[in-house]
Design an enzyme around this catalytic site. Structure first.
Site, PDB file in Angstrom:
ATOM      1  N   CYS A 275      33.088  45.147  48.347  1.00  0.00           N
ATOM      2  CA  CYS A 275      33.519  46.107  47.315  1.00  0.00           C
ATOM      3  C   CYS A 275      32.689  47.390  47.262  1.00  0.00           C
ATOM      4  O   CYS A 275      33.204  48.476  47.542  1.00  0.00           O
ATOM      5  CB  CYS A 275      33.475  45.430  45.948  1.00  0.00           C
ATOM      6  SG  CYS A 275      34.589  44.027  45.848  1.00  0.00           S
TER       7      CYS A 275
HETATM    8  N1  LIG Z   1      35.164  39.475  47.108  1.00  0.00           N
HETATM    9  C1  LIG Z   1      35.020  39.900  45.880  1.00  0.00           C
HETATM   10  O1  LIG Z   1      34.080  39.521  45.209  1.00  0.00           O
HETATM   11  C2  LIG Z   1      36.011  40.885  45.253  1.00  0.00           C
HETATM   12  C3  LIG Z   1      35.837  41.219  43.902  1.00  0.00           C
HETATM   13  C4  LIG Z   1      36.743  42.084  43.292  1.00  0.00           C
HETATM   14  C5  LIG Z   1      37.777  42.630  44.048  1.00  0.00           C
HETATM   15  N2  LIG Z   1      37.913  42.324  45.370  1.00  0.00           N
HETATM   16  C6  LIG Z   1      39.047  42.904  46.089  1.00  0.00           C
HETATM   17  O2  LIG Z   1      40.042  41.909  46.278  1.00  0.00           O
HETATM   18  C7  LIG Z   1      40.704  42.092  47.522  1.00  0.00           C
HETATM   19  C8  LIG Z   1      40.589  40.834  48.361  1.00  0.00           C
HETATM   20  O3  LIG Z   1      39.221  40.624  48.679  1.00  0.00           O
HETATM   21  P1  LIG Z   1      38.652  39.217  49.158  1.00  0.00           P
HETATM   22  O4  LIG Z   1      37.174  39.333  49.026  1.00  0.00           O
HETATM   23  O5  LIG Z   1      39.351  38.094  48.485  1.00  0.00           O
HETATM   24  O6  LIG Z   1      39.078  39.257  50.708  1.00  0.00           O
HETATM   25  P2  LIG Z   1      38.976  38.040  51.739  1.00  0.00           P
HETATM   26  O7  LIG Z   1      38.818  38.660  53.080  1.00  0.00           O
HETATM   27  O8  LIG Z   1      37.976  37.033  51.268  1.00  0.00           O
HETATM   28  O9  LIG Z   1      40.393  37.338  51.650  1.00  0.00           O
HETATM   29  C9  LIG Z   1      41.565  37.908  52.096  1.00  0.00           C
HETATM   30  C10 LIG Z   1      42.481  36.790  52.597  1.00  0.00           C
HETATM   31  O10 LIG Z   1      43.711  37.402  52.986  1.00  0.00           O
HETATM   32  C11 LIG Z   1      44.175  36.754  54.164  1.00  0.00           C
HETATM   33  N3  LIG Z   1      45.138  37.628  54.822  1.00  0.00           N
HETATM   34  C12 LIG Z   1      44.896  38.714  55.597  1.00  0.00           C
HETATM   35  N4  LIG Z   1      46.059  39.272  55.993  1.00  0.00           N
HETATM   36  C13 LIG Z   1      47.044  38.525  55.438  1.00  0.00           C
HETATM   37  C14 LIG Z   1      48.448  38.601  55.451  1.00  0.00           C
HETATM   38  N5  LIG Z   1      49.098  39.579  56.137  1.00  0.00           N
HETATM   39  N6  LIG Z   1      49.160  37.659  54.795  1.00  0.00           N
HETATM   40  C15 LIG Z   1      48.529  36.671  54.102  1.00  0.00           C
HETATM   41  N7  LIG Z   1      47.185  36.562  54.028  1.00  0.00           N
HETATM   42  C16 LIG Z   1      46.469  37.467  54.705  1.00  0.00           C
HETATM   43  C17 LIG Z   1      42.913  36.480  54.952  1.00  0.00           C
HETATM   44  O11 LIG Z   1      43.102  35.456  55.897  1.00  0.00           O
HETATM   45  C18 LIG Z   1      41.953  36.061  53.828  1.00  0.00           C
HETATM   46  O12 LIG Z   1      42.000  34.668  53.578  1.00  0.00           O
HETATM   47  C19 LIG Z   1      40.083  43.325  48.141  1.00  0.00           C
HETATM   48  O13 LIG Z   1      40.840  44.439  47.806  1.00  0.00           O
HETATM   49  C20 LIG Z   1      38.726  43.401  47.467  1.00  0.00           C
HETATM   50  O14 LIG Z   1      38.228  44.730  47.443  1.00  0.00           O
HETATM   51  C21 LIG Z   1      37.057  41.448  45.987  1.00  0.00           C
END
Ligand SMILES: NC(=O)c1ccc[n+]([C@@H]2O[C@H](COP(=O)([O-])OP(=O)(O)OC[C@H]3O[C@@H](n4cnc5c(N)ncnc54)[C@H](O)[C@@H]3O)[C@@H](O)[C@H]2O)c1
Length: 438
Positions: A275
């Site tokens: 993030c």
């Molecule tokens: N990690 C955090 O603490 C956090 C906190 C707040 C906001 N966010 C935001 O949330 C969003 C997700 O982040 P995250 O940390 O969960 O990411 P992540 O990489 O942990 O998870 C994303 C998931 O999406 C899957 N994926 C990718 N392409 C795909 C598709 N076409 N169809 C289905 N699944 C697919 C991946 O395999 C993965 O499991 C981002 O925008 C991030 O900025 C993250």
């Protein structure tokens, strides 16, 4: 009188028969899926990673901070996961939690969000709610998501409903969960906001409605930019204080006694995670399309990204003072996760420190109880596995860099046996001959 899509969906949300689909089962999507399951909703997860699907369908977790027992209970309640987008047709709600990284030109990369939307699009149907949770620039929901949904002949606000509700997941935070963290939400229309608020009200104590999806998108960016800029400020002050022979940690503790108008931020080896290093540049990019340069955000980014090299420079200076060179030194990096007590190495400054040390010729190793091996990453392939800390290892090392202050490390033991420690996290507050605060 016929029942409207809005009424149908509200009824299904209120009696918890609405089937919740979560797309992207990562750090955000998996906990959200568990929250809805624990609140009594039937849930179905979607991901392109078959390994994650297998884990979930056999009741296992793939994150250290989420116990298997939580996943197993949800699986027993009927929670399931699939790689098949066609099953989007079975759901009443689709929540998208896809990665939103930057591309090589440091511009927003919405390909994961758009790619998955294109995948589920043929299976969307009337009476569905679509939520975007991924962090993104203001305008994404209305400019990128809405037209694609409407190209299917579904009118947003009457046939289907669309909201943006940013995730506030803080992995490993024992105090704040989904339930006691207020949830901001913006709808494309008032009906969208009403339906979306009803849904999130089932898993959180406080829903915070805002007037548009754009306002909700910018709210999330404000939260993360606030952190990025303040981390940049304190890292700059750290360098000034060091030149002046002042302990920045002492200064922060003293300033934090002010009961109003000051929130402490702490210096470190740079910032990491999915993030804080990334999201500010979503706004920078969008602001440029309005002819505005976001100078403060850029400068904070420059300071924070320069930190790993600054830390390595401090290590080189300290070794030089002992008559050694970094190029011939054996260096142990403590902690490679981007923050304490988690297993996430994305954008981690510890990895950048390891890489810089290796590039300069030092013999490097790392220890991190949460990261047993370092897998190949987009920009790094370090080919290293975590080493066990014992007296033999500590006395062999010319230098130990505390990059991540996991609680699991025995800091007193390490200090007793180390020749030289570079402490980037303020873990050693007293004066120790072998510790350089950095
Ligand atoms: N990690 C955090 O603490 C956090 C906190 C707040 C906001 N966010 C935001 O949330 C969003 C997700 O982040 P995250 O940390 O969960 O990411 P992540 O990489 O942990 O998870 C994303 C998931 O999406 C899957 N994926 C990718 N392409 C795909 C598709 N076409 N169809 C289905 N699944 C697919 C991946 O395999 C993965 O499991 C981002 O925008 C991030 O900025 C993250």
């Amino acid at each position: 009188m016929s029942v409207t899509a809005r009424e149908k969906l509200l009824r299904r949300i209120n009696d918890k028969s609405a089937r919740i689909g979560i797309v992207g089962l990562g750090y955000v999507g998996l906990p959200l899926m568990l929250d809805f399951s624990e609140a009594g909703f039937p849930v179905l997860g979607f991901d392109i990673d078959p390994r994650k699907i297998d884990f979930l369908n056999t009741g296992k977790s793939y994150f250290v901070h989420i116990p298997d027992s939580r996943v197993a209970s949800a699986t027993e309640r009927g929670m399931a996961a699939t790689t098949q987008y066609s099953r989007a047709g079975e759901t009443d709600v689709m929540i998208m939690c896809l990665p939103t990284p930057l591309n090589r030109d440091r511009e927003p990369d919405l390909s994961f969000v758009i790619g998955s939307l294109e995948g589920i699009l043929p299976f969307l149907h009337p009476d569905q709610l679509i939520c975007l949770e991924s962090t993104t620039y203001p305008g994404t929901t209305d400019e990128e998501i809405k037209p694609r949904i409407e190209s299917r002949g579904l009118k947003v606000g009457s046939d289907v409903f669309l909201v943006f509700s940013p995730e506030r997941e803080d992995p490993g935070n024992a105090q704040y969960s989904m339930r006691n963290t207020p949830k901001v939400i913006g709808g494309t229309t008032p009906a969208c906001l009403e339906v979306g608020s009803a849904l999130y009200g089932k898993i959180t104590e406080q829903v915070v409605p805002v007037s548009s999806t754009k306002a909700a998108e910018l709210t999330k960016l404000l939260e993360n930019i606030y952190r990025a800029v303040n981390i940049g400020l304190i890292n700059e002050l750290k360098m000034v204080a060091e030149r002046m022979d002042i302990d920045i940690w002492e200064v922060i503790d003293a300033a934090a006694t002010k009961p109003y108008g000051f929130t402490p931020f702490y210096p470190g080896p740079g910032y990491g995670g999915h993030c804080i290093p990334i999201d500010p540049f979503y706004l920078t990019w969008k602001a440029r399309t309005y002819g505005i340069e976001t100078r403060l955000i850029e400068v904070a980014g420059d300071i924070n990204t320069a930190m790993p090299a600054w830390v390595v420079g401090k290590a080189a200076d300290a070794l030089h003072a002992q008559g050694k060179t970094l190029e011939c030194a054996q260096v142990l990096v403590l902690g490679v996760a981007y923050k304490k007590n988690v297993d996430d190495v994305r954008e981690s400054p510890g990895i950048k420190i390891l890489q810089t040390l290796q590039d300069r010729g030092a013999v490097v190793c790392y220890s991190d109880p949460y990261v047993p091996i370092l897998r190949r990453m987009r920009e790094h392939d370090l080919k290293l596995a975590s080493v066990e800390i014992d007296t033999a290892l500590l006395s062999r090392m010319d230098c130990i860099i505390v990059a991540t202050d996991h609680d699991a490390f025995d800091y007193a033991f390490i200090q007793t046996h180390a020749k030289l420690i570079i402490d980037t996290r303020g873990r050693y507050r007293g004066n120790f001959e072998n510790v350089v605060k950095c």
